[in-house]
Design an enzyme around this catalytic site. Structure first.
Site, PDB file in Angstrom:
ATOM      1  N   SER A 116       0.813  -1.208   0.000  1.00 26.31           N
ATOM      2  CA  SER A 116       0.000   0.000   0.000  1.00 26.31           C
ATOM      3  C   SER A 116       0.852   1.265   0.000  1.00 26.31           C
ATOM      4  O   SER A 116       0.326   2.356  -0.207  1.00 26.31           O
ATOM      5  CB  SER A 116      -0.924   0.013   1.223  1.00 26.31           C
ATOM      6  N   HIS A 137      -1.627  -2.934  -6.123  1.00 27.53           N
ATOM      7  CA  HIS A 137      -2.240  -2.545  -4.852  1.00 27.53           C
ATOM      8  C   HIS A 137      -3.753  -2.702  -4.908  1.00 27.53           C
ATOM      9  O   HIS A 137      -4.461  -1.894  -5.511  1.00 27.53           O
ATOM     10  CB  HIS A 137      -1.856  -1.095  -4.518  1.00 27.53           C
ATOM     11  N   GLU A 149      -4.266  -0.233  -8.065  1.00 26.10           N
ATOM     12  CA  GLU A 149      -3.157   0.625  -8.491  1.00 26.10           C
ATOM     13  C   GLU A 149      -2.036  -0.266  -9.021  1.00 26.10           C
ATOM     14  O   GLU A 149      -1.541  -1.135  -8.304  1.00 26.10           O
ATOM     15  CB  GLU A 149      -2.645   1.474  -7.325  1.00 26.10           C
ATOM     16  N   ASN A 187      -3.402   6.473  -1.192  1.00 25.05           N
ATOM     17  CA  ASN A 187      -2.979   6.613   0.206  1.00 25.05           C
ATOM     18  C   ASN A 187      -2.260   7.931   0.475  1.00 25.05           C
ATOM     19  O   ASN A 187      -2.286   8.426   1.605  1.00 25.05           O
ATOM     20  CB  ASN A 187      -2.104   5.432   0.622  1.00 25.05           C
TER      21      ASN A 187
END
Length: 279
Positions: A116, A137, A149, A187
């Site tokens: 992540s 991800h 991702e 994130n």
């Protein structure tokens, strides 16, 4: 195409489910007999839930289950075409897995990591095939969240990127291409929001429920930052904030002291049944 998934936690299990439901054969590498046994039980319960909802029929459930082969032995993964590593968000541990798979797998095998926030380039440096290492991800819960991702490291080959991008589509996901940067996209934007929500709560600006309601009603978010932190896991939020802070050297990414305190108290959210909320 044969897929190996390493990791028998919530994320590993979620990835196994979506990949097998899409028709692929999966070799599932677990940590030990106990954790792998629990993971297989979770998978079966999830499939039974889909059966009850008539999303799949009994024949489909049986077919999906048969496409999963479990193992505790890395050697069994040697013939896989794609490896997806989905263990804990720990640089040293992930490097060790990728290093092991690099030695065992055939030269064409792509090594994908479900990180992540960690550097794909650094993870790839543990192998002798950095051009074939890429980030993939997934988001929790994997079966419901459409985004993946696809993160290119500094040395990731474009053909490897194209293969994984296409694979993500084939398993029903919507991939986005990311050039490696701390926190990637989601994130980098999302975790500081959780951190700031914690700061607002700690300062007594508003109550827990008021903060979350404000962001749901005022910004159209499906859940507020404190509930979201609990869902993600406050330990994961802290780890990502620390990476952002370290990589950018900017104090706007400094983890709030209350976040650190809650992680030290093992109040991590849903996974420990208590965080900002009780579960």
């Amino acid at each position: 195409m044969k897929i190996c998934i390493v990791g028998d936690g919530i994320m590993g299990g979620g990835i196994v489910q979506v990949v097998t439901q899409s028709g692929y054969e999966v070799l599932w590498k677990g940590f030990n007999e106990e954790t792998l046994g629990r993971a297989l039980e979770r998978l079966d319960k999830n499939l039974l839930r889909l059966l009850d909802k008539e999303v799949i029929d009994k024949a489909e459930k049986n077919a999906i289950s048969k496409r999963v082969t479990s193992t505790l032995n890395y050697e069994d993964c040697k013939d896989c075409d794609i490896v997806i590593e989905a263990i804990n968000e720990d640089m040293a541990m992930k490097k060790e897995v990728l290093k092991t798979m690099d030695k065992i797998c055939k030269s064409e095998t792509i090594l994908a990591t479900n990180t992540s926030s960690l550097s794909i380039t650094e993870l790839a440096s543990a192998t002798n095939r950095p051009s074939k290492v890429i980030g993939m991800h997934f988001f929790n819960p994997v079966h419901a969240m459409k985004l993946v991702e696809v993160i290119k490291g500094q040395l990731t080959d474009e053909e490897v990127h194209n293969t994984i991008y296409s694979f993500a589509k084939k398993i029903g996901k919507v991939p986005t291409t990311i050039n490696e940067a701390p926190g990637f996209v989601v994130n980098r934007l999302l975790i500081p929001l959780v951190n700031e929500g914690i700061a607002v709560f700690a300062e007594g600006v508003a109550s827990r429920d008021e903060i979350d309601a404000a962001m749901k009603l005022g910004a159209g978010h499906p859940m507020g930052p404190l509930a979201l932190g609990d869902l993600i896991g406050l330990d994961v939020c802290l780890a990502i904030m620390e990476i952002l802070h370290s990589e950018f050297g900017d104090d706007k990414y400094r983890p709030h002291p209350l976040l650190r305190k809650m992680v030290r108290a093992n109040l991590l959210g849903r996974k420990t049944k208590e965080g900002f909320y009780k579960y």
